[in-house]
Design an enzyme around this catalytic site. Structure first.
Site, PDB file in Angstrom:
ATOM      1  N   ASN A 248       0.715  -0.937   0.169  1.00 39.88           N
ATOM      2  CA  ASN A 248       0.344   0.489  -0.071  1.00 39.88           C
ATOM      3  C   ASN A 248       0.903   1.062  -0.213  1.00 39.88           C
ATOM      4  O   ASN A 248       0.440   2.117  -0.072  1.00 39.88           O
ATOM      5  CB  ASN A 248      -1.155  -0.211   1.043  1.00 39.88           C
ATOM      6  CG  ASN A 248      -0.608  -0.021   2.573  1.00 39.88           C
ATOM      7  OD1 ASN A 248       0.466  -0.738   2.774  1.00 39.88           O
ATOM      8  ND2 ASN A 248      -1.024   0.185   3.737  1.00 39.88           N
TER       9      ASN A 248
ATOM     10  N   GLU B 270       4.132  -4.396  12.267  1.00 36.42           N
ATOM     11  CA  GLU B 270       3.219  -3.363  12.480  1.00 36.42           C
ATOM     12  C   GLU B 270       2.387  -4.019  11.479  1.00 36.42           C
ATOM     13  O   GLU B 270       1.845  -4.118  10.156  1.00 36.42           O
ATOM     14  CB  GLU B 270       4.377  -2.133  11.825  1.00 36.42           C
ATOM     15  CG  GLU B 270       5.315  -1.509  12.353  1.00 36.42           C
ATOM     16  CD  GLU B 270       4.311  -0.987  13.416  1.00 36.42           C
ATOM     17  OE1 GLU B 270       3.540  -0.614  13.448  1.00 36.42           O
ATOM     18  OE2 GLU B 270       5.320  -0.066  14.067  1.00 36.42           O
TER      19      GLU B 270
ATOM     20  N   CYS C 174      -3.420   1.632   6.987  1.00 37.10           N
ATOM     21  CA  CYS C 174      -4.076   0.313   8.143  1.00 37.10           C
ATOM     22  C   CYS C 174      -3.823   1.324   8.875  1.00 37.10           C
ATOM     23  O   CYS C 174      -4.698   1.033   9.586  1.00 37.10           O
ATOM     24  CB  CYS C 174      -2.084   0.096   8.852  1.00 37.10           C
ATOM     25  SG  CYS C 174      -0.759   1.504   8.838  1.00 37.10           S
TER      26      CYS C 174
ATOM     27  N   GLU D 119       7.948   2.041  15.775  1.00 39.26           N
ATOM     28  CA  GLU D 119       9.508   2.617  15.049  1.00 39.26           C
ATOM     29  C   GLU D 119       9.618   3.903  15.569  1.00 39.26           C
ATOM     30  O   GLU D 119       8.047   4.334  15.666  1.00 39.26           O
ATOM     31  CB  GLU D 119       8.414   2.019  13.218  1.00 39.26           C
ATOM     32  CG  GLU D 119       8.190   0.408  13.001  1.00 39.26           C
ATOM     33  CD  GLU D 119       8.699   0.561  11.925  1.00 39.26           C
ATOM     34  OE1 GLU D 119       7.706   1.446  11.016  1.00 39.26           O
ATOM     35  OE2 GLU D 119       9.281  -0.335  11.282  1.00 39.26           O
TER      36      GLU D 119
HETATM   37  P1  NAD Z   1       0.777  -9.240   3.870  1.00 41.20           P
HETATM   38  O1  NAD Z   1       1.482  -9.686   5.046  1.00 41.20           O
HETATM   39  O2  NAD Z   1      -0.354  -9.894   3.206  1.00 41.20           O
HETATM   40  O3  NAD Z   1       1.550  -9.616   2.921  1.00 41.20           O
HETATM   41  C1  NAD Z   1       3.225  -8.395   3.692  1.00 41.20           C
HETATM   42  C2  NAD Z   1       3.925  -8.368   2.721  1.00 41.20           C
HETATM   43  O4  NAD Z   1       4.090  -9.951   3.345  1.00 41.20           O
HETATM   44  C3  NAD Z   1       4.254  -8.991   1.525  1.00 41.20           C
HETATM   45  O5  NAD Z   1       5.353  -8.691   0.990  1.00 41.20           O
HETATM   46  C4  NAD Z   1       4.440 -10.171   1.346  1.00 41.20           C
HETATM   47  O6  NAD Z   1       5.537 -11.150   0.068  1.00 41.20           O
HETATM   48  C5  NAD Z   1       5.069 -10.960   2.418  1.00 41.20           C
HETATM   49  N1  NAD Z   1       4.821 -12.746   2.923  1.00 41.20           N
HETATM   50  C6  NAD Z   1       3.572 -12.991   2.658  1.00 41.20           C
HETATM   51  N2  NAD Z   1       3.162 -13.895   3.989  1.00 41.20           N
HETATM   52  C7  NAD Z   1       4.900 -14.442   3.680  1.00 41.20           C
HETATM   53  C8  NAD Z   1       5.722 -15.231   4.405  1.00 41.20           C
HETATM   54  N3  NAD Z   1       4.563 -15.920   5.621  1.00 41.20           N
HETATM   55  N4  NAD Z   1       6.636 -15.448   5.551  1.00 41.20           N
HETATM   56  C9  NAD Z   1       7.395 -14.111   5.238  1.00 41.20           C
HETATM   57  N5  NAD Z   1       6.674 -12.907   4.621  1.00 41.20           N
HETATM   58  C10 NAD Z   1       5.607 -13.164   3.531  1.00 41.20           C
HETATM   59  O7  NAD Z   1      -0.142  -7.889   3.458  1.00 41.20           O
HETATM   60  P2  NAD Z   1      -0.812  -7.374   2.526  1.00 41.20           P
HETATM   61  O8  NAD Z   1      -1.783  -8.494   1.528  1.00 41.20           O
HETATM   62  O9  NAD Z   1       0.596  -6.840   1.276  1.00 41.20           O
HETATM   63  O10 NAD Z   1      -0.822  -5.652   3.227  1.00 41.20           O
HETATM   64  C11 NAD Z   1      -2.082  -4.979   3.673  1.00 41.20           C
HETATM   65  C12 NAD Z   1      -2.070  -5.679   5.453  1.00 41.20           C
HETATM   66  O11 NAD Z   1      -1.236  -4.805   5.602  1.00 41.20           O
HETATM   67  C13 NAD Z   1      -3.119  -5.127   5.978  1.00 41.20           C
HETATM   68  O12 NAD Z   1      -3.247  -6.066   6.960  1.00 41.20           O
HETATM   69  C14 NAD Z   1      -3.235  -3.323   6.082  1.00 41.20           C
HETATM   70  O13 NAD Z   1      -3.528  -3.153   7.769  1.00 41.20           O
HETATM   71  C15 NAD Z   1      -1.472  -3.842   6.657  1.00 41.20           C
HETATM   72  N6  NAD Z   1      -0.708  -2.587   6.901  1.00 41.20           N
HETATM   73  C16 NAD Z   1       0.299  -2.257   8.350  1.00 41.20           C
HETATM   74  C17 NAD Z   1       0.795  -0.611   8.297  1.00 41.20           C
HETATM   75  C18 NAD Z   1       0.849  -0.398   9.560  1.00 41.20           C
HETATM   76  O14 NAD Z   1       2.226   0.015  10.042  1.00 41.20           O
HETATM   77  N7  NAD Z   1       0.665  -1.286  10.775  1.00 41.20           N
HETATM   78  C19 NAD Z   1       0.982  -0.114   7.096  1.00 41.20           C
HETATM   79  C20 NAD Z   1       0.171  -0.617   5.864  1.00 41.20           C
HETATM   80  C21 NAD Z   1       0.120  -1.956   5.858  1.00 41.20           C
END
Ligand code: NAD
Length: 474
Positions: free
Chosen positions: A130, A227, A261, A438
């Site tokens: 995102n 996060e 998020c 962070e």
């Molecule tokens: P996601 O968890 O599906 O993917 C995030 C990353 O993790 C990607 O790079 C993905 O390839 C990787 N990944 C997936 N499975 C993995 C594994 N088993 N081991 C290691 N890496 C792995 O998230 P998304 O769908 O890309 O993003 C949306 C989510 O991110 C939402 O829940 C959102 O709230 C959250 N988010 C949180 C913050 C924050 O700062 N708290 C900020 C932005 C987004």
């Protein structure tokens, strides 16, 4: 090869080879070999290089923003701001590079005792789709400033600007093997976070992935910061400045097509102003322009993937029977965008407390509204979630605002504002929103670990333990 698709019109932008587990392993080894020399450089040398990175980002803001908009579908003004903020992060942590300090601890006259903060070694950063460029900067800049190496895995859907950042880092003088951007999906990420030579994992993404990463990290007891997502409430009291509150509610959930998020996806309004607030929001939502993110008049672009669009559409479809649809914007009427992943910003109220829309993160432009009678009910509704990332409170009563801020279960609380973030201010969640912080001084705590050093000052043979404030243990 994984196709990188533009959500604007479903056009294939690039094909990117995912890093294989062997390539991940090679990158970890190379980073581990390069890190000690980087840590031995002075803080001012590291800082100078990070400033050079910021200069290069600033010179490339337009190019970076255009690539990011094409890849994410976010409007150009947002991706420009994010690129500038990324440069700002490199400058901020460049300043920190010279500020690392330990402390001397007077445990007694017989000892000279101090802490020496040291980098962990190899940091693995894993980020979502995102805010791809800014998040890449937010992981890499502090890791490098504090003397670590950094391996970054961007999301499979959005690797382009992170790969570009790798080039800018090299151009600025960051040793090539110290940082690697490892494109790929789950397999690449899993290979990285389960690697025994990774010393710290900093993850941003979904809570299910966060749990999988925490489990993988447990195998080698690798420290990890998570996060994760949110279902953040915005609470509007009857005495609030409604012009500002309505503005912030609309931007707080519909910007970036809801893919934030910190999206304020639950609005909780005092019954005395409920109808007025709802009417105003409905009017604003009907007027939102969904369309081409390169068009200056567009308020929000598409969702990132067809899967994300379908997920949001499913939430909207099922909430039609579980609540009242208050307002919905129109979809773009433009032949060029026919294949893009657009969804209409939508507002619901009169929801059952167990409705999925009130409990689960949509990551799309959908707002759920409910009303409250008194302060206790406002707090109860705000906290009625497993998440705890952020909360907003709108009131002219400063005591009530701070009471609420003190009691609500959230990592960040905004009073009469929303969605402002800074490199200086700690950020992170509680509950399903994760753990670890962070930014600011918390970044120094996260990316460094203190080593405690004891020196005996005793003349002759030490008399054993228990002198002064020091006692035997362990
Ligand atoms: P996601 O968890 O599906 O993917 C995030 C990353 O993790 C990607 O790079 C993905 O390839 C990787 N990944 C997936 N499975 C993995 C594994 N088993 N081991 C290691 N890496 C792995 O998230 P998304 O769908 O890309 O993003 C949306 C989510 O991110 C939402 O829940 C959102 O709230 C959250 N988010 C949180 C913050 C924050 O700062 N708290 C900020 C932005 C987004």
């Amino acid at each position: 090869m994984a196709e990188v698709v533009s959500p604007i019109d479903a056009r294939v932008l690039a094909r990117v080879a995912p890093a294989s587990p062997d390539e991940v392993h090679a990158a970890v080894r190379a980073a581990r070999a390069a890190q000690p020399a980087w840590a031995r450089r002075t803080g001012s040398e590291r800082g100078r290089i990070l400033h050079a990175v910021a200069d290069l980002i600033e010179a490339a803001v337009e190019e970076l923003a255009e690539t990011e908009t094409r890849n994410t579908g976010k409007i150009l003004s947002d991706t420009r701001r994010e690129a500038r903020r990324a440069a700002g992060s490199f400058r901020y942590y460049a300043g920190w590079a010279e500020q690392v300090r330990g402390e001397t601890i007077p445990v007694g006259a017989e000892y000279h005792t101090y802490t020496a903060p040291e980098p962990h070694g190899v940091v693995a950063g894993v980020i979502p789709w995102n805010v791809p460029f800014f998040f890449a900067a937010k992981k890499i800049a502090p890791a490098l400033a504090f003397g670590n190496a950094c391996l970054l895995k961007p999301a499979e859907e959005t690797p382009l600007t992170a790969l570009r950042l790798a080039g800018l880092l090299t151009q600025a003088g960051v040793p090539e093997e110290l940082v690697a951007v490892l494109p790929g999906g789950r397999e690449t990420g899993a290979a990285l976070v389960s690697h025994p030579d990774v010393d710290l994992i900093v993850f941003t993404g979904h809570h299910d992935t966060g749990k999988a990463i925490a489990r993988a990290a447990a195998e080698h007891l690798t420290p990890v910061a998570l996060e994760l997502g949110g279902k953040s409430p915005q609470v509007v009291f009857g005495d609030a400045d409604l012009d500002r509150a309505v503005d912030a509610v609309v931007l707080g959930v519909f910007a970036s097509c809801g893919q934030m998020c910190i999206a304020g996806s639950r609005l909780v309004v005092h019954e005395s102003v409920y109808d007025e607030v709802l009417d105003r929001i409905a009017e604003r939502v009907r007027g939102l322009r969904v369309g081409d993110p390169f068009d200056q008049d567009t308020d929000l672009g598409p969702q990132i993937t067809s899967a994300q669009r379908d997920k949001t559409a499913q939430f909207i479809a099922e909430t039609r029977s579980a609540g009242r649809l208050v307002a919905q914007a129109a979809l773009p009427d433009d032949e060029r965008l026919r294949d893009g992943f657009y969804v209409p910003p939508t507002v619901f109220d009169r929801l059952d407390a167990q409705a999925r829309l009130l409990r689960e993160e949509v990551f799309g432009p959908v707002l759920a509204v409910s009303s409250f009678r008194d302060d206790a009910e406002a707090l109860r509704l705000a906290d009625d979630t497993d998440f705890g990332l952020a909360a907003g409170v709108w009131t002219a009563d400063i005591a009530r605002a701070h009471r609420f801020a003190g009691q609500v279960r959230a990592g960040t609380v905004w009073i009469n504002t929303y969605r402002v973030l800074s490199d200086l201010v700690p950020f992170g969640g509680v509950g399903l929103s994760g753990y670890g912080r962070e930014n600011g001084t918390e970044a120094a705590r996260l990316y460094l670990r203190p080593k405690s050093v004891w020196t005996s000052l005793a003349a002759g043979t030490p008399q054993g333990y228990g002198l002064g404030g020091a006692g035997a243990a362990g």
